[in-house]
Design a protein around this motif. Sequence first.
Motif, PDB file in Angstrom:
ATOM      1  N   GLU A 421       0.829  -1.200   0.000  1.00 27.12           N
ATOM      2  CA  GLU A 421       0.000   0.000   0.000  1.00 27.12           C
ATOM      3  C   GLU A 421       0.866   1.253   0.000  1.00 27.12           C
ATOM      4  OE1 GLU A 421      -3.216   2.428  -0.290  1.00 27.12           O
ATOM      5  OE2 GLU A 421      -3.029   0.275  -0.631  1.00 27.12           O
ATOM      6  N   ARG A 424       2.214   1.624  -3.483  1.00 30.18           N
ATOM      7  CA  ARG A 424       1.183   2.153  -4.376  1.00 30.18           C
ATOM      8  C   ARG A 424       0.991   3.646  -4.165  1.00 30.18           C
ATOM      9  NH1 ARG A 424      -3.561   4.024  -4.588  1.00 30.18           N
ATOM     10  NH2 ARG A 424      -3.730   4.035  -2.313  1.00 30.18           N
ATOM     11  N   THR A 447      -3.899   6.255 -11.623  1.00 32.15           N
ATOM     12  CA  THR A 447      -4.503   5.197 -10.824  1.00 32.15           C
ATOM     13  C   THR A 447      -3.504   4.052 -10.770  1.00 32.15           C
ATOM     14  OG1 THR A 447      -6.762   5.774 -11.446  1.00 32.15           O
ATOM     15  CG2 THR A 447      -6.397   3.539 -10.640  1.00 32.15           C
ATOM     16  N   CYS A 449      -2.201   0.273  -9.163  1.00 34.20           N
ATOM     17  CA  CYS A 449      -2.535  -0.992  -8.511  1.00 34.20           C
ATOM     18  C   CYS A 449      -1.244  -1.762  -8.284  1.00 34.20           C
ATOM     19  CB  CYS A 449      -3.486  -1.798  -9.394  1.00 34.20           C
ATOM     20  SG  CYS A 449      -3.563  -3.555  -8.942  1.00 34.20           S
ATOM     21  N   THR A 451       0.190  -5.431  -6.886  1.00 31.42           N
ATOM     22  CA  THR A 451      -0.242  -6.776  -6.516  1.00 31.42           C
ATOM     23  C   THR A 451       0.937  -7.733  -6.573  1.00 31.42           C
ATOM     24  OG1 THR A 451      -1.827  -8.526  -7.038  1.00 31.42           O
ATOM     25  CG2 THR A 451      -0.859  -7.358  -8.892  1.00 31.42           C
ATOM     26  N   ALA A 467      -3.527  -8.509 -12.450  1.00 25.43           N
ATOM     27  CA  ALA A 467      -3.246  -7.119 -12.090  1.00 25.43           C
ATOM     28  C   ALA A 467      -4.220  -6.158 -12.766  1.00 25.43           C
ATOM     29  CB  ALA A 467      -1.804  -6.772 -12.471  1.00 25.43           C
ATOM     30  N   ARG A 470      -7.407  -5.877 -10.841  1.00 25.24           N
ATOM     31  CA  ARG A 470      -7.233  -5.016  -9.664  1.00 25.24           C
ATOM     32  C   ARG A 470      -7.195  -3.535 -10.069  1.00 25.24           C
ATOM     33  NH1 ARG A 470      -5.134  -7.692  -5.159  1.00 25.24           N
ATOM     34  NH2 ARG A 470      -5.881  -9.846  -5.146  1.00 25.24           N
ATOM     35  N   LEU A 471      -6.543  -3.265 -11.208  1.00 26.79           N
ATOM     36  CA  LEU A 471      -6.448  -1.866 -11.659  1.00 26.79           C
ATOM     37  C   LEU A 471      -7.825  -1.319 -12.024  1.00 26.79           C
ATOM     38  CD1 LEU A 471      -4.621   0.552 -12.453  1.00 26.79           C
ATOM     39  CD2 LEU A 471      -4.505  -0.439 -14.757  1.00 26.79           C
ATOM     40  N   ALA A 474      -9.685  -0.500  -8.967  1.00 27.40           N
ATOM     41  CA  ALA A 474      -9.188   0.738  -8.369  1.00 27.40           C
ATOM     42  C   ALA A 474      -9.707   1.953  -9.117  1.00 27.40           C
ATOM     43  CB  ALA A 474      -7.654   0.728  -8.353  1.00 27.40           C
TER      44      ALA A 474
END
Length: 491
Positions: A421, A424, A447, A449, A451, A467, A470-471, A474
């Motif tokens: 985190e 990121r 943005t 992400c 992972t 990934a 996840r992006l 987000a």
Amino acid sequence: MNRRITTAASFPIPASFDDECRLATLQAHALLDSEPETEFQSLVSLAAEMLGCPVAALTLADRDRLWVKSSVGPLPRQMPRNVAFCDHTIQSTDLMIVPDLSADPRFARNPFVTGEDATRFYAGMPIRVPDLAGTLQPIGSLCVMDTTPRSLSGAGEQTLRHLAKLAEALIAARAIARRANAMAELSERQAERLRTKDRIVRQVERLALIGSWRTVIGDSRAIWSDGVYRIHELPPGQDFTVEQGLSFYPPESRAALRATIERTIRTGEAFDVELDFVSATGRQRRVRVMGEREMLDGKAHSVVGMFQDVTERHALETQLRRNADTDALTLLANRAAFDRALEQAIGEAAVTTEPLGLVLIDLDGFKLINDTLGHPAGDEVLRIVGQRLRVEWLAGCFVGRLGGDEFGVIVRDSVLLAEPERLRTRIEQSLAISITVNGLTMSCAGTVCATSLPEGCRTTRDFMHHADSRLYAAKRDRVGERRRGDRRHQG
């Protein structure tokens, strides 16, 4: 740059073009019907890879046929010269490009254009080598082809020119090596011409940055020709031991060369290696070392070989490969290089069980900047992103531009991966960018992400898909937060 490129239905024919002289020069190089050679195959493969064409070839134009020395893709070994596209290339003075062969009256009825798996695009650069009078003669061409109409960018055109120059250099080096071998054989048969041969060899050494060396097994002395001293940047005649000679190589290269020579003494297997080297004045060089074992009375007696400075050729090859793997705008790795690096990292992670992370970045607001402020502003934003992703704290990561406004970071640092985190957030904060054009300021942000490699994931495609999911999640969260903020502001 003033570029001369032959296209459409005309091509320049040099006034001095003499096919008989050209054929004599080709025959003198003994390239026709020769065995495959790694250097030429590597060059052709590099042309296909860098220019994105499924077919590439180094061709030689004989009297009535075109012979393919090396190729990538489906090509016959030879073909009639009167149907070969390259026959036009050798008569041109510079790069010949035909974006659509079927639309060119010279080639529209050519069997390679009208047949199955028809060739539609062609680009070729003549290969010229000097004849005995020093006049450059076009003996063949380096060409790329595709089954769909297309063209080359300015960078692609320059790449094909550079690769053709490299092909000419390889042919010249091959010719020099053949001449040196011929001279060595002549000296053995005709000892009375020793001084003449020695003078010629010295001239060849100076011309080709090459020299010869010899060491007797069990004797610590190294015997060098003047060319070897010249490459070492030392005065000729100084006595050297084998160990002193090895001291000019960095530790890793020194160990590799020592092991190579010992293997040749033990097995009789000849060697040909390229290594890093540091001259007596401290200059970093790249050298090619060749050697083989000599026998006397049935026993291993000595090791002899050649020594060549290949620094310029190595630098050109390295630069060409670097250009092929680099996005010109951001100076980050391009998508092809990124995919190769990710595939390698996944394979190594499966063996070592070390952590592997992937960060995907999508620029929010970039398209609006591009559409409102213009493409130069958009390009400047991408350059800024490239600079901010090349920071020192990401130096151990592999960063690439995946296309458009998308970027990726391969993370193998366990410290960074311990706090995903924080990683990121840190990247996201660094990508808040504002740009002003004609008094109008616009902003964009990334943005991000981050992972880790999922358990059981073994392919680049699966990891990227994981990934990407996840992006996108987000991005949805980010859009939702922006809309909620807008409603609070309206309230």
